[in-house]
Design an enzyme around this catalytic site. Structure first.
Site, PDB file in Angstrom:
ATOM      1  NE  ARG A 184      57.350  95.967   4.060  1.00  0.00           N
ATOM      2  CZ  ARG A 184      57.254  95.496   5.293  1.00  0.00           C
ATOM      3  NH1 ARG A 184      56.335  96.013   6.118  1.00  0.00           N
ATOM      4  NH2 ARG A 184      58.038  94.537   5.717  1.00  0.00           N
ATOM      5  CD  GLU A 221      40.884  94.116   0.627  1.00  0.00           C
ATOM      6  OE1 GLU A 221      40.641  92.983   0.158  1.00  0.00           O
ATOM      7  OE2 GLU A 221      41.909  94.757   0.315  1.00  0.00           O
ATOM      8  CG  HIS A 269      55.778 110.560 -13.092  1.00  0.00           C
ATOM      9  ND1 HIS A 269      55.994 110.743 -11.750  1.00  0.00           N
ATOM     10  CD2 HIS A 269      55.267 111.726 -13.561  1.00  0.00           C
ATOM     11  CE1 HIS A 269      55.664 111.987 -11.417  1.00  0.00           C
ATOM     12  NE2 HIS A 269      55.218 112.600 -12.497  1.00  0.00           N
ATOM     13  CB  VAL A 270      55.271 103.424 -14.665  1.00  0.00           C
ATOM     14  CG1 VAL A 270      56.731 103.323 -14.258  1.00  0.00           C
ATOM     15  CG2 VAL A 270      54.368 103.053 -13.503  1.00  0.00           C
ATOM     16  CB  ILE A 290      46.656 109.875 -17.250  1.00  0.00           C
ATOM     17  CG1 ILE A 290      47.269 110.658 -16.074  1.00  0.00           C
ATOM     18  CG2 ILE A 290      47.660 109.649 -18.354  1.00  0.00           C
ATOM     19  CD1 ILE A 290      48.336 109.885 -15.313  1.00  0.00           C
ATOM     20  CG  ASP A 291      45.197 113.822 -14.102  1.00  0.00           C
ATOM     21  OD1 ASP A 291      45.856 112.840 -13.707  1.00  0.00           O
ATOM     22  OD2 ASP A 291      45.700 114.953 -14.281  1.00  0.00           O
ATOM     23  NE  ARG A 343      55.333  92.379   4.388  1.00  0.00           N
ATOM     24  CZ  ARG A 343      56.469  92.157   3.754  1.00  0.00           C
ATOM     25  NH1 ARG A 343      56.534  92.319   2.444  1.00  0.00           N
ATOM     26  NH2 ARG A 343      57.549  91.770   4.417  1.00  0.00           N
ATOM     27  CG  ASN A 382      41.736 121.409 -15.850  1.00  0.00           C
ATOM     28  OD1 ASN A 382      40.716 121.994 -16.168  1.00  0.00           O
ATOM     29  ND2 ASN A 382      41.726 120.292 -15.140  1.00  0.00           N
TER      30      ASN A 382
END
Length: 235
Positions: free
Chosen positions: A159, A100, A165-166, A39-40, A75, A15
């Protein structure tokens, strides 16, 4: 550009880049064609942006690894993925990663509904869960979402993992390489054909040129079919 006789500009970006390129083209009467590089995947006028497929696959690799810990320790993991202010990364990651629940700016899921979904999973004897959260979510990301759910379910072992940023780096997938090659050619051909202030994109596999003013102002919606898949597979 005038000094060196450059007759047109190809702008690579999202953008911000395309907005600036459009203003530049209008102010200096320079033909501009944009390539959707973000990437978005949030640019209207193309089904996929360059870098998106790589980012989704990078996030999925991390989600697969995190799920191993979720399963072995019973978890609930709240995993935050990138996406600016949209859920275009989060939704396919949730489907492919077996989450989920997915929480995105578009869905505007209430915390009460998220809590109910987790509790329903427990009633079906689920001992672990993955909750995918888009970074631009209205609850301010996975950390805040997890804190609110934990306050209502204090016995929940939760958790938070922020992939971060990877997702913006690494070797591009074959799909991204092919897309970049095709749209790169389309940008140059567009300039040769006299296109101005447009973005090259692929819609249903077909090359299209969309006015930059339109691609940066119109909202790109998440497929309703994806959301239906999410509802079915999360049961």
């Amino acid at each position: 550009m005038q000094r060196y006789g450059i007759e047109g500009l190809v702008a690579l970006g999202g953008n911000g880049t395309l907005s600036g390129a459009a203003v530049f083209g209008e102010e200096f009467d320079v033909p501009v064609v944009g390539a959707p590089c973000t990437i978005d995947n949030d640019l209207y006028g193309t089904d996929y942006t360059i870098g998106y497929d790589t980012a989704v696959n990078t996030a999925l690799d991390a989600i697969d690894i995190i799920r191993d810990t979720a399963d072995s320790h019973d978890r609930v993991f709240f995993i935050e993925v990138m996406g600016h202010d949209s859920g275009h990364i989060a939704v396919p990651c949730a489907i492919g990663g077996g989450a989920e629940v997915v929480v995105t700016p578009e869905s505007q899921m209430a915390v009460a509904d998220l809590i109910s979904s987790i509790q329903q999973g427990w009633q079906r004897s689920k001992t672990s869960s993955i909750v995918l959260v888009a970074e631009g979510e209205v609850e301010e990301g996975a950390t805040q979402v997890a804190a609110k759910v934990k306050a209502a379910l204090p016995h929940m072992d939760a958790r938070v993992s922020i992939i971060g940023h990877v997702q913006r780096g690494g070797a591009p997938t074959a799909k991204d390489r092919m897309l970049a090659s095709r749209l790169g050619i389309a940008c140059v051909e567009g300039l040769l054909e006299g296109q101005r202030n447009v973005m090259a994109g692929l819609v249903n596999g077909e090359l299209v040129y969309t006015p930059i003013s339109e691609t940066i102002s119109r909202k790109k919606l998440i497929s309703s079919g994806y959301m239906e898949m999410m509802d079915i597979l999360s049961v």
